[in-house]
Scaffold this active site. Structure first.
Site, PDB file in Angstrom:
ATOM      1  N   PRO A 174     -23.388  -3.607 -14.094  1.00  0.00           N
ATOM      2  CG  PRO A 174     -24.958  -5.359 -14.004  1.00  0.00           C
ATOM      3  CD  PRO A 174     -24.809  -3.875 -13.759  1.00  0.00           C
ATOM      4  CG  ASN A 175     -22.334  -2.207 -20.350  1.00  0.00           C
ATOM      5  OD1 ASN A 175     -22.071  -3.182 -21.052  1.00  0.00           O
ATOM      6  ND2 ASN A 175     -22.190  -0.958 -20.759  1.00  0.00           N
ATOM      7  NE  ARG A 186      -2.238  -1.158   7.953  1.00  0.00           N
ATOM      8  CZ  ARG A 186      -3.442  -0.732   8.322  1.00  0.00           C
ATOM      9  NH1 ARG A 186      -3.571   0.460   8.863  1.00  0.00           N
ATOM     10  NH2 ARG A 186      -4.502  -1.483   8.137  1.00  0.00           N
ATOM     11  CB  THR A 213     -11.260  -7.128   7.558  1.00  0.00           C
ATOM     12  OG1 THR A 213     -10.404  -6.436   6.659  1.00  0.00           O
ATOM     13  CG2 THR A 213     -11.432  -8.542   7.096  1.00  0.00           C
ATOM     14  CG  ASP A 238      -7.740  -5.073  -3.106  1.00  0.00           C
ATOM     15  OD1 ASP A 238      -8.927  -5.285  -3.349  1.00  0.00           O
ATOM     16  OD2 ASP A 238      -7.322  -4.673  -1.995  1.00  0.00           O
ATOM     17  CG  LEU A 239      -7.853  -2.127  -9.350  1.00  0.00           C
ATOM     18  CD1 LEU A 239      -7.858  -1.842 -10.841  1.00  0.00           C
ATOM     19  CD2 LEU A 239      -7.115  -1.016  -8.603  1.00  0.00           C
ATOM     20  CE  LYS A 240     -11.191  -3.876  -0.837  1.00  0.00           C
ATOM     21  NZ  LYS A 240      -9.749  -3.608  -0.870  1.00  0.00           N
ATOM     22  CG  LEU A 241     -13.207  -3.476 -10.733  1.00  0.00           C
ATOM     23  CD1 LEU A 241     -13.191  -4.290 -12.027  1.00  0.00           C
ATOM     24  CD2 LEU A 241     -12.671  -2.074 -10.985  1.00  0.00           C
ATOM     25  CG  HIS A 242     -19.625  -1.492  -5.789  1.00  0.00           C
ATOM     26  ND1 HIS A 242     -19.769  -1.430  -4.421  1.00  0.00           N
ATOM     27  CD2 HIS A 242     -20.854  -1.774  -6.274  1.00  0.00           C
ATOM     28  CE1 HIS A 242     -21.040  -1.656  -4.098  1.00  0.00           C
ATOM     29  NE2 HIS A 242     -21.709  -1.858  -5.205  1.00  0.00           N
ATOM     30  CG  ASP A 243     -20.088   1.745 -12.135  1.00  0.00           C
ATOM     31  OD1 ASP A 243     -21.296   1.894 -12.419  1.00  0.00           O
ATOM     32  OD2 ASP A 243     -19.261   2.663 -12.227  1.00  0.00           O
ATOM     33  CD  GLN A 289      -7.799  -4.614   8.288  1.00  0.00           C
ATOM     34  OE1 GLN A 289      -9.026  -4.698   8.329  1.00  0.00           O
ATOM     35  NE2 GLN A 289      -7.118  -4.698   7.171  1.00  0.00           N
ATOM     36  CE  LYS A 342      -4.272  -5.721  -0.696  1.00  0.00           C
ATOM     37  NZ  LYS A 342      -5.099  -4.559  -0.972  1.00  0.00           N
ATOM     38  CG  ASP A 385      -2.008  -1.119   1.036  1.00  0.00           C
ATOM     39  OD1 ASP A 385      -2.496  -1.299  -0.097  1.00  0.00           O
ATOM     40  OD2 ASP A 385      -2.329  -1.801   2.012  1.00  0.00           O
TER      41      ASP A 385
END
Ligand code: C5P
Length: 239
Positions: A67-68, A215, A124, A60-65, A194, A33, A11
């Site tokens: 579907p298309n 970390r 987490t 680890d881009l955690k895509l969230h949008d 965390q 990662k 990170d």
């Protein structure tokens, strides 16, 4: 992927620091990662110089949008050949289906290996009260199980979960569903932000496939020693 279950979370925004860490840590970890912080700051060039190191990369881009959009983003990322790519399970069944199909189709069309597609369940850093605040009345445990069921229906290869859900998910989702676990802290280490944490040894014993550790390695006085100590303790856990 390698036998070593540790993926070190780099990170940082600094590609030089990331490459240096990856090179130094490589004998003691199974992969790296990188997430939004690195990718947004260092871009494709940073990604590619890190990838040249040869370690498997969990992007680890955690895509969230919708579907298309997520499917198009997955298709755009596949040529980078990450070993693992993820989306938020909270994006829903159709979004996850579109993501896993895009990964398979793009890989096939371009003769590439498809990344392992993973769904993030409940971060987490979230506990009961945090979920309540966003209108989720389920406990983190129940919410993770619910989202993992959806991810499996959507043909995702596994989920990101806390170590506390690993045992339940392993028996519920079977041996081939990959369980990727952040929130790992060696005994005595600070929790930082965390909340649902576990030691590397206990998480592996519970049935985790991949341990994401940031970390505890990268901020250690001697990161190489920290990674080497963790991998040695995991070797003795396995044997
Ligand atoms: O430093 P630490 O070991 O807490 O880093 C954990 C890494 O795992 C961070 O990069 C964080 O973004 C990521 N992560 C997480 N919880 C999730 C998914 C990913 O902490 N549910």
């Amino acid at each position: 992927m390698t036998d070593n279950p540790v993926f070190c979370a780099l990170d940082t925004q600094n590609p030089m620091r990331a490459s240096q860490l990856a090179e130094n840590l490589s004998p003691h970890i199974g992969g790296i990662k990188i997430g939004m912080e690195f990718f947004y700051a260092a871009g494709l060039a940073g990604y590619q110089s890190l990838a040249a190191n040869g370690l498997p990369i969990f992007l680890d881009l955690k895509l969230h949008d919708i579907p298309n959009t997520v499917a198009a983003a997955v298709a755009a990322l596949c040529p980078l050949q990450p070993a693992i790519l993820n989306v938020h399970a909270g994006g829903g069944l159709n979004m996850m289906r579109a993501a896993s199909k895009a990964a398979k189709d793009t890989a096939e069309e371009n003769n590439l290996t498809a990344p392992l597609m993973i769904a993030v369940t409940v971060l987490t850093s979230l506990e009961d009260e945090d979920l309540n605040q966003i209108g989720v009345s389920a406990t983190p445990h129940d919410q993770v199980l619910r989202l993992a069921d959806l991810a499996q229906q959507a043909d995702m290869g596994g989920v990101v979960c806390s170590a506390h859900e690993v045992e339940a998910l392993r028996s519920r989702c079977g041996p081939n569903f990959k369980l990727i676990v952040p929130g790992i802290r060696p005994a005595g280490h600070a929790k930082d932000d965390q909340k649902r944490i576990m030691t590397p040894e206990a998480a592996l014993e519970a049935g985790a496939d991949i341990l994401v550790i940031g970390r505890a390695i990268t901020q250690a006085v001697d990161p190489v020693q920290a990674a080497s100590d963790i991998s040695a303790s995991l070797q003795s856990t396995k044997s």
